[in-house]
Enzyme design. Structure first.
Site, PDB file in Angstrom:
ATOM      1  N   PHE A 150      23.866  27.773  73.456  1.00  0.00           N
ATOM      2  CA  PHE A 150      24.198  26.408  73.027  1.00  0.00           C
ATOM      3  C   PHE A 150      25.467  26.345  72.185  1.00  0.00           C
ATOM      4  O   PHE A 150      26.078  25.291  72.066  1.00  0.00           O
ATOM      5  CB  PHE A 150      23.026  25.812  72.220  1.00  0.00           C
ATOM      6  N   LYS A 174      24.382  28.485  84.638  1.00  0.00           N
ATOM      7  CA  LYS A 174      23.226  27.818  84.013  1.00  0.00           C
ATOM      8  C   LYS A 174      23.553  27.668  82.526  1.00  0.00           C
ATOM      9  O   LYS A 174      23.334  28.566  81.725  1.00  0.00           O
ATOM     10  CB  LYS A 174      21.976  28.688  84.211  1.00  0.00           C
ATOM     11  N   ARG A 178      20.501  22.701  75.644  1.00  0.00           N
ATOM     12  CA  ARG A 178      20.689  21.902  74.420  1.00  0.00           C
ATOM     13  C   ARG A 178      22.063  21.242  74.388  1.00  0.00           C
ATOM     14  O   ARG A 178      22.240  20.207  73.743  1.00  0.00           O
ATOM     15  CB  ARG A 178      20.494  22.801  73.193  1.00  0.00           C
ATOM     16  N   SER A 227      20.688  35.043  72.659  1.00  0.00           N
ATOM     17  CA  SER A 227      20.030  35.829  71.614  1.00  0.00           C
ATOM     18  C   SER A 227      19.586  37.192  72.163  1.00  0.00           C
ATOM     19  O   SER A 227      19.398  37.364  73.369  1.00  0.00           O
ATOM     20  CB  SER A 227      18.822  35.050  71.092  1.00  0.00           C
ATOM     21  N   CYS A 282      28.355  33.661  66.995  1.00  0.00           N
ATOM     22  CA  CYS A 282      27.912  35.063  67.051  1.00  0.00           C
ATOM     23  C   CYS A 282      28.886  35.954  66.310  1.00  0.00           C
ATOM     24  O   CYS A 282      28.575  37.103  66.024  1.00  0.00           O
ATOM     25  CB  CYS A 282      27.775  35.521  68.481  1.00  0.00           C
ATOM     26  N   GLU A 384      19.050  37.579  62.172  1.00  0.00           N
ATOM     27  CA  GLU A 384      20.145  36.650  62.446  1.00  0.00           C
ATOM     28  C   GLU A 384      19.622  35.246  62.116  1.00  0.00           C
ATOM     29  O   GLU A 384      18.708  34.747  62.776  1.00  0.00           O
ATOM     30  CB  GLU A 384      20.551  36.718  63.921  1.00  0.00           C
TER      31      GLU A 384
HETATM   32  P1  NAD Z   1      19.080  31.682  73.656  1.00  0.00           P
HETATM   33  O1  NAD Z   1      18.900  33.140  73.907  1.00  0.00           O
HETATM   34  O2  NAD Z   1      17.934  30.914  73.144  1.00  0.00           O
HETATM   35  O3  NAD Z   1      19.518  30.945  75.019  1.00  0.00           O
HETATM   36  C1  NAD Z   1      20.576  31.431  75.803  1.00  0.00           C
HETATM   37  C2  NAD Z   1      20.302  31.062  77.249  1.00  0.00           C
HETATM   38  O4  NAD Z   1      19.107  31.709  77.676  1.00  0.00           O
HETATM   39  C3  NAD Z   1      20.115  29.572  77.489  1.00  0.00           C
HETATM   40  O5  NAD Z   1      20.824  29.194  78.645  1.00  0.00           O
HETATM   41  C4  NAD Z   1      18.618  29.424  77.657  1.00  0.00           C
HETATM   42  O6  NAD Z   1      18.272  28.386  78.557  1.00  0.00           O
HETATM   43  C5  NAD Z   1      18.191  30.761  78.214  1.00  0.00           C
HETATM   44  N1  NAD Z   1      16.834  31.133  77.806  1.00  0.00           N
HETATM   45  C6  NAD Z   1      16.244  30.865  76.612  1.00  0.00           C
HETATM   46  N2  NAD Z   1      15.003  31.364  76.583  1.00  0.00           N
HETATM   47  C7  NAD Z   1      14.790  31.962  77.772  1.00  0.00           C
HETATM   48  C8  NAD Z   1      13.689  32.680  78.335  1.00  0.00           C
HETATM   49  N3  NAD Z   1      12.554  32.868  77.661  1.00  0.00           N
HETATM   50  N4  NAD Z   1      13.823  33.176  79.574  1.00  0.00           N
HETATM   51  C9  NAD Z   1      14.963  33.003  80.268  1.00  0.00           C
HETATM   52  N5  NAD Z   1      16.031  32.332  79.787  1.00  0.00           N
HETATM   53  C10 NAD Z   1      15.965  31.823  78.549  1.00  0.00           C
HETATM   54  O7  NAD Z   1      20.358  31.537  72.701  1.00  0.00           O
HETATM   55  P2  NAD Z   1      20.915  30.230  72.004  1.00  0.00           P
HETATM   56  O8  NAD Z   1      20.004  29.856  70.885  1.00  0.00           O
HETATM   57  O9  NAD Z   1      21.287  29.218  72.995  1.00  0.00           O
HETATM   58  O10 NAD Z   1      22.282  30.795  71.389  1.00  0.00           O
HETATM   59  C11 NAD Z   1      22.378  31.428  70.141  1.00  0.00           C
HETATM   60  C12 NAD Z   1      22.303  32.928  70.292  1.00  0.00           C
HETATM   61  O11 NAD Z   1      23.345  33.372  71.151  1.00  0.00           O
HETATM   62  C13 NAD Z   1      22.521  33.656  68.980  1.00  0.00           C
HETATM   63  O12 NAD Z   1      21.639  34.748  68.921  1.00  0.00           O
HETATM   64  C14 NAD Z   1      23.962  34.129  69.060  1.00  0.00           C
HETATM   65  O13 NAD Z   1      24.278  35.269  68.298  1.00  0.00           O
HETATM   66  C15 NAD Z   1      24.057  34.435  70.518  1.00  0.00           C
HETATM   67  N6  NAD Z   1      25.438  34.439  70.964  1.00  0.00           N
HETATM   68  C16 NAD Z   1      25.997  35.640  71.236  1.00  0.00           C
HETATM   69  C17 NAD Z   1      27.307  35.699  71.626  1.00  0.00           C
HETATM   70  C18 NAD Z   1      27.943  37.018  71.940  1.00  0.00           C
HETATM   71  O14 NAD Z   1      29.020  37.005  72.490  1.00  0.00           O
HETATM   72  N7  NAD Z   1      27.345  38.149  71.629  1.00  0.00           N
HETATM   73  C19 NAD Z   1      28.061  34.524  71.747  1.00  0.00           C
HETATM   74  C20 NAD Z   1      27.456  33.304  71.469  1.00  0.00           C
HETATM   75  C21 NAD Z   1      26.124  33.277  71.075  1.00  0.00           C
END
Ligand code: NAD
Length: 499
Positions: A150, A174, A178, A227, A282, A384
């Site tokens: 998001f 995809k 949010r 995440s 991140c 985090e």
């Molecule tokens: P998230 O893991 O909740 O969601 C990311 C994606 O995964 C979304 O598209 C979501 O629909 C999907 N998803 C969520 N739950 C799922 C499940 N159970 N099964 C399959 N798919 C699922 O992350 P978020 O809250 O949207 O983003 C924040 C997180 O992303 C933080 O942990 C942040 O550190 C990380 N992030 C990392 C980087 C990086 O480059 N390392 C960059 C940006 C954000």
């Protein structure tokens, strides 16, 4: 009725086969402003079929022609920058100037993709044996997919699909449910720029959509950013299904402040890195490690003074420094961590929990919070939090600071503030983190390098975008060729061929 963010399949907007929807909020006012369609398995399969059908012709389109689409897309993104930034701010909450910054990074990736003809050049060796030539070429994989978080609705999708498609692949994106609007609009601009229907498809959705991508044998490769628990799931499931996977996860980035650092500049840099985008980056800095008590005392005093004047309010007002958190659920989680920090015994020097923004009483605003004397055993140190909560950990030496960082489960980014070249070099040489800054708090690599953490911040061998991105989205094929003279007659050779 609320506006519905749909899917984009084979160049057409469509509502998909199911009727599941999810609310999309404007976090500054705390109200539902749209709904996003949640794709069924059948809808995702339709998108994969569209990508599969578009692949042969796109693969055979010359790289310069593919790159020309990117040149046109760059112009369209620039022309529509204000509109895109508003879409990001509307759903994410970050301040407009920050949304513009993110969009700038998205455009950088398009600029890099414009270089596809050069990036995709192969390797050639003449005469590897008598009259034998050999070369490696980098072929596209086929249908590739991306799943994004998001917090960078405009940028992170652009870490993936522009490079994937200029390399000759087709793509199913995809985005986060949010913050879905910017990715969709930017994909429509790609169509306007001349990307053929089916080359880029966007499906909105949740776990059902993601699981379909993970299990469909037609999807060759998956890029994920989000995440760590989900990144690990994506990596293990995707690779078990024979896919190439790069999955970038969460972070807890530390900034080390050395006794010789320029403290005023360091504190200014830390403010932006800790509280910019409400800490929902991140590469944010949620931990400052001060070396020596004098530095610790001075940094805390200066941070407190800066927090007193930091402007928190709706992201649509460019005069603000920090907007709201993304959802009520996330607000409750971050606030819960501040409560926990107090219970764990850390000193809450600045408490943002009671902030009320006039006229935006229902928004998800949390003021900047600052903890001092945080210890490595505390949950607020280990987890985090992804919010505007900065922890100061005090240590006695640079080595102690580095041992602390190395012991943490995440290894995304880190930085050191110092004027001493030897300290900086020792730090960059030895720290177990993927992206390192020296007097730079957010060392996010530019588009022509690659982005990726170490340890539990990344699963998979290759980083994302840049040179690693080219390798991720292509498969090496090595061809060895001989055109013997028509008159040449050779006897049978049973020994292994050598030059
Ligand atoms: P998230 O893991 O909740 O969601 C990311 C994606 O995964 C979304 O598209 C979501 O629909 C999907 N998803 C969520 N739950 C799922 C499940 N159970 N099964 C399959 N798919 C699922 O992350 P978020 O809250 O949207 O983003 C924040 C997180 O992303 C933080 O942990 C942040 O550190 C990380 N992030 C990392 C980087 C990086 O480059 N390392 C960059 C940006 C954000």
């Amino acid at each position: 009725m609320a506006k519905i963010v749909e899917h984009l399949i084979n160049g057409q907007k469509q509502s998909g086969s199911g009727d599941r929807h999810q609310d999309v909020f404007n976090p500054a006012i705390g109200e539902v402003t749209k709904q996003v369609a949640l794709a069924t398995k059948a809808t995702v399969e339709e998108a994969i079929s569209a990508a599969e059908a578009a692949f042969p012709a796109w693969r055979d389109t010359s790289p310069p022609k593919r790159a020309q689409v990117m040149f046109r897309l760059k112009n369209l993104l620039e022309q529509n920058a204000d509109k895109i930034a508003k879409m990001v701010t509307d759903e994410h909450g970050k301040v407009l100037h920050d949304s513009m910054g993110e969009l700038g990074r998205a455009i950088e990736n398009v600029e890099f993709a414009c270089g596809a003809p050069a990036l995709l050049k192969g390797e050639h060796s003449k005469n590897v044996g008598t009259s034998v030539d050999s070369w490696s070429e980098f072929q596209p994989l086929g249908v590739t997919a991306g799943i994004t978080p998001f917090n960078f609705p405009a940028m992170v999708p652009f870490w993936m699909w522009p490079l994937a498609v200029v390399a000759g692949n087709t793509f199913v994106l995809k985005p986060s449910e949010r913050t879905p609007s910017a990715a969709m609009y930017m994909a429509e601009l790609a169509l306007e720029a001349g990307l053929p229907p089916g080359v880029l498809n966007v499906v909105n959705g949740d776990k059902e959509a993601v699981d379909t991508l993970l299990h469909d044998p037609r999807v060759e490769a998956i890029s994920f950013v989000g995440s760590t628990p989900i990144a690990e799931y994506i990596y293990s499931t995707g690779t078990a299904n024979g896919k190439r996977v790069q999955a970038l996860g969460g972070a807890k980035n530390h900034a080390v402040v050395m006794p010789d650092a320029d403290l005023d500049n360091a504190v200014s840099a830390l403010m932006g890195a800790a509280y910019g985008s409400c800490g929902e980056r991140c590469m944010a800095i949620p931990v400052v490690v001060t070396v020596g008590d004098e530095v610790g005392d001075a940094v805390v005093v200066k941070l407190k003074a800066e927090l007193d004047v930091m402007k928190v309010g709706p992201g649509m007002d460019n005069n603000n420094d920090m907007g709201p958190l993304v959802t009520k659920q996330h607000f409750d989680k971050v606030k819960g961590y501040v409560d926990l920090g107090v219970a764990e015994g850390a000193d809450l020097v600045v408490d943002g929990r009671n902030l009320v923004v006039d006229g935006y009483e229902n928004g998800y605003f949390l003021g900047g919070c600052l903890f001092d004397n945080v210890k490595a055993g505390m949950k607020i140190y280990q987890d985090e939090i992804f919010g505007p909560v900065l922890s100061v950990v005090r240590v006695a030496t640079q080595q102690e600071a580095m041992d602390l960082i190395d012991a943490h489960e995440y290894g995304n980014g880190t930085c050191i503030f110092t004027r001493d070249g030897e300290s900086a070099r020792y730090f960059t040489d030895n720290i177990k983190v993927g992206m390192v800054g020296v007097n730079i708090p957010l060392p996010v690599p530019v588009a022509y390098h690659s982005f990726g953490g170490w340890k539990r911040s990344r699963f998979g061998d290759l980083s994302i975008y840049g040179p690693d991105g080219v390798r991720f989205y292509t498969r090496r094929k090595t061809i060895t060729q001989r055109w013997p003279s028509a008159n040449l007659r050779e006897g049978t050779v049973f020994s292994f061929p050598s030059s």
